[in-house]
Design a protein around this motif. Structure first.
Motif, PDB file in Angstrom:
ATOM      1  N   HIS A 161       0.825  -1.205   0.000  1.00 44.04           N
ATOM      2  CA  HIS A 161       0.000   0.000   0.000  1.00 44.04           C
ATOM      3  C   HIS A 161       0.864   1.262   0.000  1.00 44.04           C
ATOM      4  O   HIS A 161       0.639   2.177  -0.800  1.00 44.04           O
ATOM      5  N   ILE A 162       1.843   1.312   0.874  1.00 44.81           N
ATOM      6  CA  ILE A 162       2.712   2.492   0.950  1.00 44.81           C
ATOM      7  C   ILE A 162       3.484   2.680  -0.350  1.00 44.81           C
ATOM      8  O   ILE A 162       3.611   3.797  -0.856  1.00 44.81           O
ATOM      9  N   LEU A 163       3.997   1.588  -0.905  1.00 40.41           N
ATOM     10  CA  LEU A 163       4.739   1.682  -2.159  1.00 40.41           C
ATOM     11  C   LEU A 163       3.845   2.213  -3.282  1.00 40.41           C
ATOM     12  O   LEU A 163       4.253   3.074  -4.069  1.00 40.41           O
ATOM     13  N   THR A 164       2.599   1.729  -3.337  1.00 43.23           N
ATOM     14  CA  THR A 164       1.657   2.199  -4.358  1.00 43.23           C
ATOM     15  C   THR A 164       1.368   3.691  -4.180  1.00 43.23           C
ATOM     16  O   THR A 164       1.310   4.447  -5.156  1.00 43.23           O
ATOM     17  N   VAL A 165       1.182   4.111  -2.937  1.00 45.44           N
ATOM     18  CA  VAL A 165       0.934   5.524  -2.641  1.00 45.44           C
ATOM     19  C   VAL A 165       2.103   6.381  -3.125  1.00 45.44           C
ATOM     20  O   VAL A 165       1.908   7.422  -3.762  1.00 45.44           O
ATOM     21  N   LEU A 166       3.322   5.961  -2.829  1.00 45.95           N
ATOM     22  CA  LEU A 166       4.497   6.743  -3.216  1.00 45.95           C
ATOM     23  C   LEU A 166       4.632   6.833  -4.737  1.00 45.95           C
ATOM     24  O   LEU A 166       5.016   7.887  -5.273  1.00 45.95           O
ATOM     25  N   PHE A 386       4.883  12.350   4.853  1.00 53.18           N
ATOM     26  CA  PHE A 386       3.806  12.481   5.834  1.00 53.18           C
ATOM     27  C   PHE A 386       2.950  11.221   5.848  1.00 53.18           C
ATOM     28  O   PHE A 386       2.656  10.670   6.923  1.00 53.18           O
ATOM     29  N   TYR A 387       2.545  10.748   4.674  1.00 52.10           N
ATOM     30  CA  TYR A 387       1.671   9.573   4.635  1.00 52.10           C
ATOM     31  C   TYR A 387       2.385   8.333   5.153  1.00 52.10           C
ATOM     32  O   TYR A 387       1.806   7.533   5.896  1.00 52.10           O
ATOM     33  N   THR A 388       3.642   8.175   4.774  1.00 47.02           N
ATOM     34  CA  THR A 388       4.385   6.999   5.223  1.00 47.02           C
ATOM     35  C   THR A 388       4.515   6.971   6.739  1.00 47.02           C
ATOM     36  O   THR A 388       4.237   5.953   7.391  1.00 47.02           O
ATOM     37  N   VAL A 389       4.892   8.099   7.325  1.00 46.02           N
ATOM     38  CA  VAL A 389       5.063   8.162   8.780  1.00 46.02           C
ATOM     39  C   VAL A 389       3.746   7.932   9.496  1.00 46.02           C
ATOM     40  O   VAL A 389       3.654   7.130  10.442  1.00 46.02           O
ATOM     41  N   MET A 390       2.698   8.626   9.057  1.00 50.64           N
ATOM     42  CA  MET A 390       1.410   8.503   9.729  1.00 50.64           C
ATOM     43  C   MET A 390       0.834   7.097   9.598  1.00 50.64           C
ATOM     44  O   MET A 390       0.203   6.588  10.528  1.00 50.64           O
ATOM     45  N   LEU A 392       2.582   4.302   9.359  1.00 48.78           N
ATOM     46  CA  LEU A 392       3.358   3.423  10.226  1.00 48.78           C
ATOM     47  C   LEU A 392       3.061   3.666  11.701  1.00 48.78           C
ATOM     48  O   LEU A 392       3.108   2.739  12.514  1.00 48.78           O
ATOM     49  N   VAL A 393       2.729   4.906  12.042  1.00 47.29           N
ATOM     50  CA  VAL A 393       2.465   5.243  13.444  1.00 47.29           C
ATOM     51  C   VAL A 393       1.046   4.868  13.848  1.00 47.29           C
ATOM     52  O   VAL A 393       0.809   4.353  14.941  1.00 47.29           O
ATOM     53  N   SER A 394       0.060   5.151  12.971  1.00 49.12           N
ATOM     54  CA  SER A 394      -1.349   4.967  13.330  1.00 49.12           C
ATOM     55  C   SER A 394      -2.094   4.250  12.225  1.00 49.12           C
ATOM     56  O   SER A 394      -2.051   4.659  11.065  1.00 49.12           O
TER      57      SER A 394
END
Length: 519
Positions: A161-166, A386-390, A392-394
């Motif tokens: 998901h994160i990779l697709t977002v990036l 921002f999206y990656t950190v958020m 992973l955090v929440s």
């Protein structure tokens, strides 16, 4: 990509406001790139109506129940009043810095800087959520096309998901980098697709209004905002509703690139607002009639589906054949808005840099594409981080940042509305029109949004607000929203030492004449 300094020389006059009014600085952007229709399309696309509906329809129903359509109308009112403020300010100073430039000229550098920061951080939050929704629907659509549940489930794998977002953010950044012409060319098709699919969904939902156990008959009480069970619920729903209209001001951020820069963007913003409120009311009422607003089954407020309503309703309402069109529309909506939402953030950063409120490197305009290249790239990088950190955090990042976003929107929109009333305060007695459109309407709109800001700020301290998660006993929405505003204060303090002239009020004031960026 190579960026060169395309800032005009003194005496060129390119990019100035008509007649030099308002002290707009020439920034080297490509003028006359967009007309009225294109500007309105950019406004609608930036709002991303299908994305907004799928991500907040359920949450709004969960807050206010059957009064969801009433809250959509309530959110439209202050936005319309603030749109009048934008229109009037843009007429005298069509500057791509919009809220930042106007509030500096009305209230001074520090208030203006924080207003610009509010716009920038709100846009980054929106961009991250847009990318998240686009990634989810990309894999859902891929699963539908391939008939594979495992493919559809890839969007739930955090790393994928994160990779697709990036990747999506990188593509959108590259397209935005290429300028308004490249942006405009894709938007007509994507906006038309969104509105067409919404129309089909509304028609089919109305046709199935008695097909489900939770179906309801329409009632005029749905349009009564006073029927909401509590004021706290009303303000929470209103905050979400305000978020659903956010983005129309992208029309104004592109003013220096628009034909008739002093009038066309304001008209385009009003057209976009009318289209949006019509689409939201029709979809909200039709969906509520079809499946209700409860928490069971297909009900809009079902916590298992409320953060992505159309993913749950596509098949039951439109059938397996046409349901895929709704997936396509959400993906197109998020992707199109992801592209155009770079317009306000990049141009606000460009203006802040041009007026020495940010480092001068961000004032560089690409000589080939006539775009704020560096500002666009940095905005893309900040969004991805921002999206990656958020994420992973929440695990509740989507809904919590949407709630936090409502606060940011109220913050900078209300400041801009008040700036209009204050800037034109000496003209309010000249005519009834000036009193209404330059004073009363902006003042009321600003007051309404300021009230929502204050009440929302108070309510979001409760851990039950938003997703229900907390940090040290304080609601995570409060932590996100207030933390981002405080970060702005810290950055402003740093910049005040690096650029003392701007913060002493020596660069941009109410009476600043038309200026050209110095050599």
């Amino acid at each position: 990509m190579t960026q060169t300094d395309a800032r005009p020389r003194a005496g060129d006059g390119a990019g100035d406001a008509p007649g030099g009014a308002g002290g707009a600085r020439a920034k080297g952007l490509g003028g006359n790139s967009v007309g009225l229709t294109g500007s309105a399309v950019i406004g609608i696309s930036t709002v991303a109506p299908v994305y907004c509906l799928t991500s907040t329809l359920g949450s709004t129903a969960g807050e206010v129940g059957l009064q969801m359509p009433a809250v959509f109308l309530a959110g439209f009112l202050p936005m319309l009043l603030v749109a009048f403020a934008y229109r009037e300010l843009n007429r005298v100073m069509p500057d791509c810095g919009t809220s930042f430039t106007w509030t500096v000229k009305a209230f001074g550098p520090r208030v203006g800087w924080m207003c610009g920061w509010g716009l920038v951080i709100a846009t980054i939050i929106v961009l991250s959520n847009l990318a998240g929704v686009a990634a989810s629907f990309f894999w859902l659509l891929a699963g539908e096309i391939t008939g594979s549940e495992s493919v559809a489930g890839l969007g739930d794998a955090k790393a994928v998901h994160i990779l697709t977002v990036l990747i999506l953010i990188a593509v959108a950044t590259a397209i935005s980098y290429r300028g308004m012409t490249a942006t405009k060319g894709v938007q007509y098709t994507l906006v038309a697709l969104q509105l067409l699919v919404l129309g089909v969904f509304v028609a089919m939902a109305l046709g199935r209004a008695d097909s489900f156990e939770t179906s309801l008959s329409f009632s005029m009480e749905w349009l009564n905002p006073f029927a909401v069970e509590s004021f706290a619920a009303f303000t929470a729903g209103l905050s979400l509703s305000i978020f659903m209209y956010w983005g129309w001001d992208a029309c104004l951020a592109a003013n220096e690139e628009t034909t008739g820069s002093d009038r066309t963007p304001g008209r385009a913003a009003l057209i976009a607002m009318v289209v949006l409120v019509g689409a939201y009311l029709a979809t909200g009422i039709a969906a509520q009639m079809a499946v209700g607003s409860g928490e069971k089954g297909l009900g809009l407020a079902n916590p298992d589906t409320s953060d992505n309503v159309f993913a749950a309703l596509a098949g039951p309402v439109m059938g397996p054949g046409l349901g895929v069109l709704l997936f396509v529309a959400v993906l197109a909506s998020a992707a199109a808005s992801l592209q155009t939402t770079f317009i306000p953030v990049a141009r606000t950063v460009l203006a802040m840099s041009s007026y020495q409120a940010l480092p001068p490197s961000y004032a560089r305009v690409n000589s080939r594409f006539k775009t704020p290249g560096r500002a666009t790239v940095v905005a893309g990088a900040a969004t991805g981080a921002f999206y990656t950190v958020m994420t992973l955090v929440s695990e509740n990042v989507l809904i919590d940042t949407v709630y936090a976003l409502g606060l940011m929107i109220c913050f900078y929109y209300s400041l801009t509305a008040f700036a209009c009333a204050w800037y034109f305060r000496r003209e309010l007695t000249r005519s009834p029109r000036d009193l209404l459109f330059k004073g009363l309407f902006p003042g009321v709109g600003g007051a309404l949004l300021a009230a929502v800001f204050a009440k929302t700020l108070y309510d979001m301290g409760d851990p039950a607000y938003g997703s229900g998660s907390a940090v040290l006993g304080v609601g995570s929405v409060f932590v996100i929203a207030v933390g981002l505003l405080l970060l702005g204060v810290v950055l402003m303090t740093v910049m005040s030492r690096r650029s003392p002239a701007f913060f002493r009020g020596e660069v941009l004031t109410r009476d600043t004449p038309s200026l050209i960026v110095p050599e």
